[in-house]
Design a protein around this motif. Structure first.
Motif, mmCIF file in Angstrom:
data_model
loop_
_atom_site.group_PDB
_atom_site.id
_atom_site.type_symbol
_atom_site.label_atom_id
_atom_site.label_comp_id
_atom_site.label_asym_id
_atom_site.label_seq_id
_atom_site.Cartn_x
_atom_site.Cartn_y
_atom_site.Cartn_z
ATOM 1 N N ASN A 576 -13.901 34.838 6.496
ATOM 2 C CA ASN A 576 -12.913 33.769 6.614
ATOM 3 C C ASN A 576 -13.393 32.488 5.947
ATOM 4 O O ASN A 576 -12.589 31.587 5.677
ATOM 5 N N LEU A 577 -14.680 32.404 5.699
ATOM 6 C CA LEU A 577 -15.236 31.192 5.092
ATOM 7 C C LEU A 577 -15.075 31.231 3.575
ATOM 8 O O LEU A 577 -15.308 32.262 2.937
ATOM 9 N N GLU A 578 -14.692 30.099 3.018
ATOM 10 C CA GLU A 578 -14.541 30.007 1.568
ATOM 11 C C GLU A 578 -15.850 30.322 0.852
ATOM 12 O O GLU A 578 -15.860 30.950 -0.215
ATOM 13 N N ARG A 627 -8.949 39.818 0.565
ATOM 14 C CA ARG A 627 -9.191 38.408 0.265
ATOM 15 C C ARG A 627 -9.665 38.223 -1.169
ATOM 16 O O ARG A 627 -9.197 37.327 -1.886
ATOM 17 N N GLU A 636 -4.442 33.451 -4.536
ATOM 18 C CA GLU A 636 -5.031 32.621 -3.486
ATOM 19 C C GLU A 636 -6.263 31.951 -4.072
ATOM 20 O O GLU A 636 -7.074 32.596 -4.734
ATOM 21 N N ARG A 639 -11.053 27.997 -2.852
ATOM 22 C CA ARG A 639 -11.138 26.803 -2.001
ATOM 23 C C ARG A 639 -9.759 26.149 -1.925
ATOM 24 O O ARG A 639 -9.107 25.915 -2.939
ATOM 25 N N TYR A 640 -9.304 25.883 -0.699
ATOM 26 C CA TYR A 640 -8.005 25.255 -0.522
ATOM 27 C C TYR A 640 -8.154 23.739 -0.581
ATOM 28 O O TYR A 640 -8.977 23.158 0.130
ATOM 29 N N TYR A 676 -8.835 27.658 7.631
ATOM 30 C CA TYR A 676 -8.908 29.122 7.500
ATOM 31 C C TYR A 676 -8.126 29.808 8.617
ATOM 32 O O TYR A 676 -7.613 30.909 8.448
ATOM 33 N N TYR A 677 -8.023 29.154 9.781
ATOM 34 C CA TYR A 677 -7.204 29.698 10.870
ATOM 35 C C TYR A 677 -5.722 29.664 10.481
ATOM 36 O O TYR A 677 -4.991 30.645 10.644
ATOM 37 N N ASN A 680 -4.834 32.303 7.732
ATOM 38 C CA ASN A 680 -5.155 33.716 7.914
ATOM 39 C C ASN A 680 -4.614 34.311 9.207
ATOM 40 O O ASN A 680 -4.979 35.424 9.572
#
Length: 904
Positions: A576-578, A627, A636, A639-640, A676-677, A680
């Motif tokens: 879940n981590l970038e 992912r 996607e 990094r957002y 990330y929550y 996802n």
């Protein structure tokens, strides 16, 4: 008149000449040709429906002769319009397939082949273009017929596919240069590979019968492709013709029955039955086309009474209650005819398949075994062994005992390859046929051929792995990796495997993947260095030796070098981590490599040993693939940015308002949770969590369980007020340990607002490899709620469950530490420290580690636990450890971990 002649006469066969040629002789406009064609077809179809109609076979001849006249006239008109004399044009216009046999039902496909003397002749090209235009206008647009056309040169004959070859077996000259057509047929038969055609055609028929069934006695029979359909008879004639290398002119019409009698040993009585059955089937098929106005070969229930009536069937029996309906009489006769076709054609197919076939280079096959053709086999060089393997794979053959003895004797001499690149091309073809690879590689390995061709693999067959979790030798493990890949192409797949099946089918070069599967562990034969590094070097040598391109070598080298990275990342990293995706895509940076690595990782893990692969591992691996694929496809970002996160929050506020949730609670939750929550979790999950938060604020901690369909694990969510000091996860883990629950991963989130701090922890768990029963869920909930309320302590629950906290003498006396700190790294996350430990307590790993980490004041954000090599491997993403150096952090954690396992 013979009995057969009387039967045929009784169903209306009459012979006529081609009367259509005269009708079309003076027509030159497409509209005139089309109008007359439509009218003559209408007359023929009216005839089909009459009780005194021509026979089924004769009627197909009439339709074929009609098309002959039309196409011949088209040719004359095309030549005239292009200013070319037809008699001087070096081209043959040829009918193929059923049209070539002269057996056209009303709406059968009309297949035409143009055979010019040479390519690029401008006069011929103009005539063909003109004819093509007429065919499209007259036959397709105005008459609704399906027309297939092809352009063939004599030099094409050596490279035709078996479908084209099959059509040309029935080739017949319509108009044009007869001498050129004869020359074409001479070249065709000179280059004809009988064994290749026979085995391909038999495989095709088996595949069709697998689709349509093996018995003709079905309620709605298929008259052409089904069992006992006309295709059975066609196939029997084709392979008999191919087996005897009999030119097409000898086997058309009734002569086809003669060769079945003469060449395939079909009894005279069966020939009579076949002739009658074919005649009846063609009558039914012609009627079905005529009454439906389309190519319909499936005799559905709604058409059966109509066909029976048109064929003149009437009830039997004097009394109504005793009479047999016409449709039953008709279908009974039809089933009998189709059964004759299925039985007799099946006998011919078995005889031809088991007959002796010439394969080439000193090899034949007989009874589906490859046998030496003569005593000079060994004189042709050692490459014949690889070629024999390719033939065995291609035609589903096995080596005879005699051939196996020849192979063993030759390999004892350690022969050298005379042409590595030619041998490499043969081997490449072998591993380019997913679904048929292991079936030949296994006997190749057992006989020693594979190890002779690839010494890098040969060293592995008897090599015991240093990893005790493996059930087989290194070489056999590699072959089972290939088996697992090929199993993805078969039926009865899980949802997870179905996705892999799609990926497999879309691979541009499956041979790269299978070469990597074969050699990914080749470096294990040279201990002392990481085997993936050595494997990379070895596959490079192999690819260069057998002449693979640089692109191919690079792909296989990549897979060998990194065949462990996806398994390790999915099992022990927080995807879940970038940062995790960023680091992974730095290694795996294109979709083809990702897809092949995903498949290889799955197949490799499953091939290790019984129970090593689990659905949880499958979920982690699939999540990583999805992912990464989204990032590499630009769907996607890694990094957002702030703008993307803001858009996501606005979208969630809008969408969640439809869930009947208070707007202030939705807004607070969306703002409090990390990016990330938000990105996802589904709307349903987020809405559920908002309800959990409301319950917690009302004084009720939440322990929730959910299952995925057909999964072997359960997802548990715990929502409660966060402890002021690190330790909440240790409490959860302790309760699960006391209940004998295995924990595979945890995701720890703390929802921080000005009002309160609420933990939202998600864990993937199972009980002895299965989802949790309702009883286990109640047990866990009761204990955990009691601990969270302060009514009891984890150690009290563990004591009641008879888990011991006293040092175990068996460990202490052996001086074996229960836990080892593998690494502490700050480079895997921008803000967190990643702690990796291994230990002997397979079930209590998470609890014991959480206790130690919490005692140091380190806040656990996520964790993964994986059982591997008989040890628990665990990774934790923690906050609070960066105040220490990696060296000091390792020291204090080692001291905090239990010296011996708490597990009894």
């Amino acid at each position: 008149m013979t009995e057969l002649d009387e039967k045929i006469a009784g169903i209306g066969i009459a012979r006529t000449g081609n009367r259509f040629t005269v009708l079309f002789a003076n027509l030159s406009e497409p509209s005139e040709l089309a109008a007359l064609l439509i009218e003559e077809r209408r007359k023929l179809m009216e005839q089909i429906k009459q009780p005194c109609a021509l026979g089924g076979l004769e009627m197909t001849h009439q339709f074929a002769q009609l098309m002959d006249a039309v196409i011949a006239r088209m040719f004359i008109v095309a030549c005239t319009r292009q200013g070319v004399k037809a008699a001087n044009l070096a081209i043959a216009v040829v009918a193929t397939g059923g049209y070539g046999r002269g057996e056209l039902s009303p709406y059968s496909d009309i297949d035409i082949t143009f055979i010019p003397y040479r390519d690029g002749d401008p006069q011929i090209d103009r005539v063909i273009r003109e004819m093509f235009t007429q065919l499209m206008d007259i036959c397709i647009s105005k008459c609704g017929l399906e027309v297939g056309y092809a352009y063939r040169l004599r030099e094409d004959c050596a490279s035709l596919d078996h479908q084209t070859i099959c059509g040309l077996l029935d080739a017949r000259l319509i108009i044009g240069n007869e001498r050129l057509f004869i020359q074409f047929e001479d070249v065709f038969w000179t280059s004809f590979n009988a064994a290749d055609f026979i085995f391909a055609k038999l495989d095709e028929r088996r595949a069709s019968l697998k689709k349509h069934g093996t018995t003709p006695r079905v309620v709605e029979p298929q008259l052409k492709e089904g069992p006992g359909g006309l295709r059975d008879l066609h196939t029997a004639v084709w392979i008999t013709q191919a087996n005897g290398m009999l030119p097409a002119a000898r086997v058309r019409g009734q002569r086809a029955m003669n060769i079945l009698h003469r060449e395939a040993n079909v009894l005279s009585a069966d020939i009579d039955r076949l002739t009658l059955a074919k005649e009846r089937l063609l009558r039914v098929r012609n009627l079905l086309h005529a009454i439906t106005g389309a190519e319909r070969d499936h005799l559905v229930i709604t058409r059966q009474e109509e066909v029976a009536d048109l064929l003149g069937y009437r009830s039997l029996g004097s009394l109504p209650e005793e009479s047999t309906p016409p449709v039953e009489l008709f279908m009974s006769d039809l089933y009998e005819d189709m059964a004759v076709l299925r039985r007799t054609a099946g006998q011919v197919m078995r005889r031809i398949e088991n007959s002796r076939q010439i394969l080439g280079i000193g090899l034949d096959c007989e009874h589906k075994e490859i046998v030496p053709a003569n005593d000079a086999l060994a004189n042709d060089g050692a490459e014949w062994m690889l070629w024999a393997c390719e033939m065995a794979q291609k035609y589903n053959l096995v080596f005879s005992e005699e051939l196996e003895q020849n192979v063993v004797a030759l390999l004892e001499e350690d022969p050298e390859l005379t042409d590595n690149h030619a041998a490499g091309r043969v081997f490449t073809r072998i591993i380019s046929k997913p679904g048929k690879i292991l079936d030949i590689l296994q006997p190749m390995a057992d006989l020693g051929i594979l190890g002779w061709f690839l010494p890098e693999f040969g060293r592995l067959m008897n090599l015991i792995p240093y990893d005790p979790s493996h059930d087989h030798t290194v070489g056999q493990h590699s072959l089972y990796v290939i088996k697992n890949l090929e199993d993805l192409l078969r039926g009865d797949l899980t949802e997870e495997q179905a996705e892999m099946h799609r990926i497999m089918m879309e691979l541009p070069h499956p041979e790269y993947l299978f070469m990597a599967a074969l050699l990914h562990d080749s470096g294990k034969a040279f201990p002392g260095r990481p085997h993936s590094e050595v494997s990379e070097e070895l596959v490079t040598e192999v690819c260069n030796r057998i002449g693979w391109s640089r692109e191919a070598a690079d792909s296989v080298r990549f897979l060998a070098r990194h065949h462990l990275v996806m398994a390790e990342t999915s099992r022990l990293r927080d995807i879940n981590l970038e940062e995790t995706i960023r680091d992974f895509t730095a290694v795996v940076d294109d979709l083809d490599s990702l897809n092949m690595l995903y498949l290889l990782t799955y197949a490799d893990t499953r091939a290790v040993g019984e129970g090593v692969w689990t659905q949880v591992k499958g979920r982690f691996l699939r999540d990583l693939w999805r992912r990464t694929a989204a990032v590499l496809s630009d769907e996607e970002p890694v990094r957002y940015d702030d703008a993307s996160i803001a858009r996501a929050r606005r979208r969630l506020l809008k969408d969640l308002s439809l869930e009947n949730l208070p707007e202030n609670e939705v807004g607070e939750h969306v703002q409090a949770m990390p990016p990330y929550y938000l990105l996802n979790h589904s709307l349903t999950q987020i809405a559920l969590h908002i309800n959990f938060v409301r319950q917690v604020r009302e004084g009720h901690s939440v322990v929730d369980f959910s299952d995925e369909p057909e999964s072997t694990f359960t997802e548990m969510t715990v929502c409660t007020f966060d402890d002021p000091q690190p330790g909440l996860l240790a409490k959860i883990a302790g309760v699960l340990y006391a209940c004998d629950i295995d924990v595979h991963s945890t995701q720890v989130m703390t929802r921080v607002t000005e009002r309160d701090r609420i933990a939202l922890d998600t864990l993937l768990i199972d009980y002895r490899g299965r989802q949790l029963s309702s009883g286990k869920r109640r047990e866990i909930s009761n204990h955990l709620i009691a601990v969270l309320k302060g009514e009891t302590f984890v150690k009290e629950i563990l004591r009641k469950k008879k888990h011991s906290f006293r040092p175990q003498a068996r460990h202490a006396s052996q001086n074996i530490p229960a836990w080892t700190v593998q690494s502490i790294r700050n480079d895997l996350s921008d803000s967190l420290t990643v702690v990796e430990i291994s230990g002997t307590n397979l079930h209590g790993a998470l609890y014991e580690a959480c206790e130690a980490l919490s005692s140091l004041g380190w806040d656990i954000r996520s964790a993964r636990v994986s059982i591997w090599h008989g040890q628990a491997l665990a990774s934790f993403y923690v906050a609070g450890a960066r105040v220490l150096s990696e060296h000091d952090a390792r020291s204090v954690l080692t001291a905090a971990l239990p010296a011996v396992s708490t597990e009894v």
